[in-house]
Design a protein around this motif. Structure first.
Motif, short mmCIF file in Angstrom:
data_model
loop_
_atom_site.label_atom_id
_atom_site.label_comp_id
_atom_site.label_asym_id
_atom_site.label_seq_id
_atom_site.Cartn_x
_atom_site.Cartn_y
_atom_site.Cartn_z
N ILE A 62 -4.17 -9.69 5.62
CA ILE A 62 -3.50 -10.05 4.75
C ILE A 62 -3.65 -8.81 3.69
N TYR A 63 -4.92 -8.23 3.36
CA TYR A 63 -5.33 -7.28 2.49
C TYR A 63 -4.44 -6.15 2.89
N LEU A 65 -1.67 -5.90 4.63
CA LEU A 65 -0.21 -6.03 4.42
C LEU A 65 0.35 -5.81 2.96
N TYR A 66 -0.87 -6.38 2.13
CA TYR A 66 -0.26 -6.39 0.69
C TYR A 66 -0.52 -4.97 0.05
N TYR A 67 -1.94 -4.46 0.12
CA TYR A 67 -2.29 -3.23 -0.64
C TYR A 67 -2.06 -2.00 -0.03
N GLU A 68 -1.97 -1.92 1.47
CA GLU A 68 -1.89 -0.61 2.06
C GLU A 68 -0.47 -0.50 2.45
N ILE A 91 -11.81 -10.06 -0.67
CA ILE A 91 -10.70 -9.12 -0.89
C ILE A 91 -10.97 -8.37 -2.11
N ALA A 92 -11.57 -8.84 -2.85
CA ALA A 92 -11.82 -8.18 -4.42
C ALA A 92 -13.00 -7.08 -3.98
N LYS A 93 -13.75 -7.28 -2.95
CA LYS A 93 -14.97 -6.47 -2.60
C LYS A 93 -14.01 -5.01 -2.36
N TRP A 94 -13.15 -5.31 -1.28
CA TRP A 94 -12.36 -4.26 -0.78
C TRP A 94 -11.62 -3.57 -1.62
N LYS A 95 -11.20 -4.10 -2.78
CA LYS A 95 -10.40 -3.58 -3.84
C LYS A 95 -11.03 -2.37 -4.55
N VAL A 102 -19.40 3.20 0.77
CA VAL A 102 -20.82 2.89 0.71
C VAL A 102 -21.00 1.88 2.04
N TRP A 103 -20.08 1.29 2.55
CA TRP A 103 -20.30 0.67 3.90
C TRP A 103 -20.46 1.60 4.94
N MET A 104 -19.76 2.86 5.09
CA MET A 104 -20.23 3.72 6.12
C MET A 104 -21.85 4.24 5.85
N MET A 105 -22.07 4.50 4.70
CA MET A 105 -23.20 5.18 4.42
C MET A 105 -24.50 4.12 4.99
N ARG A 106 -24.10 3.11 4.89
CA ARG A 106 -25.10 2.00 5.26
C ARG A 106 -25.46 2.12 6.53
#
Length: 128
Positions: A62-63, A65-68, A91-95, A102-106
């Motif tokens: 859903i994220y 579809l709407y944002y990207e 979704i607020a975290k992804w925005k 940050v996720w990739m560096m982890r």
């Protein structure tokens, strides 16, 4: 006292829901299968992981579809959040800016997390 919600009080979905309804039904069927899967001999987190994973995938769908892709309207997006099709807090975290970095560096710092995730392959990292 708050109003009681029932099926007849619920508003019909906005335009565009028919286009994504099949995919959402597939997620619902996967969720039912994950909930009804046998859990004897498994730890609690092993049983719950597929449920969280499917919920995460549905929210990400859903994220995107709407944002990207901008394939759904704002009214449909808000209706989906209100009716529990996606997790608004996730979704607020992804925005937030830089969340993907940050996720990739982890993942790069902790090689064990790659094995635990089970989603990423070594081919992905060789393409960087």
């Amino acid at each position: 006292m708050p109003a009681i919600r029932s099926a007849r009080n619920r508003k019909p979905p906005p335009d565009g829901f028919d286009d994504i309804e099949d995919t959402l039904l597939e997620f619902a069927n996967k969720m039912k299968d994950a909930e009804n899967a046998p859990h004897e001999g498994k730890r609690r987190n092993e049983v719950l992981w597929p449920i969280f994973q499917i919920s995460h995938q549905r929210s990400r769908y859903i994220y995107e579809l709407y944002y990207e892709k901008e394939a759904i309207s704002k009214q449909l997006y808000e209706w989906l959040l209100k009716n529990g099709y996606a997790d608004a807090l996730l979704i607020a975290k992804w925005k937030k800016q830089g969340y993907e970095k940050v996720w990739m560096m982890r993942l790069f710092r902790d090689p064990n997390s790659l094995r635990q995730a089970g989603q990423l392959t070594s081919a992905f990292f060789f393409s960087l």
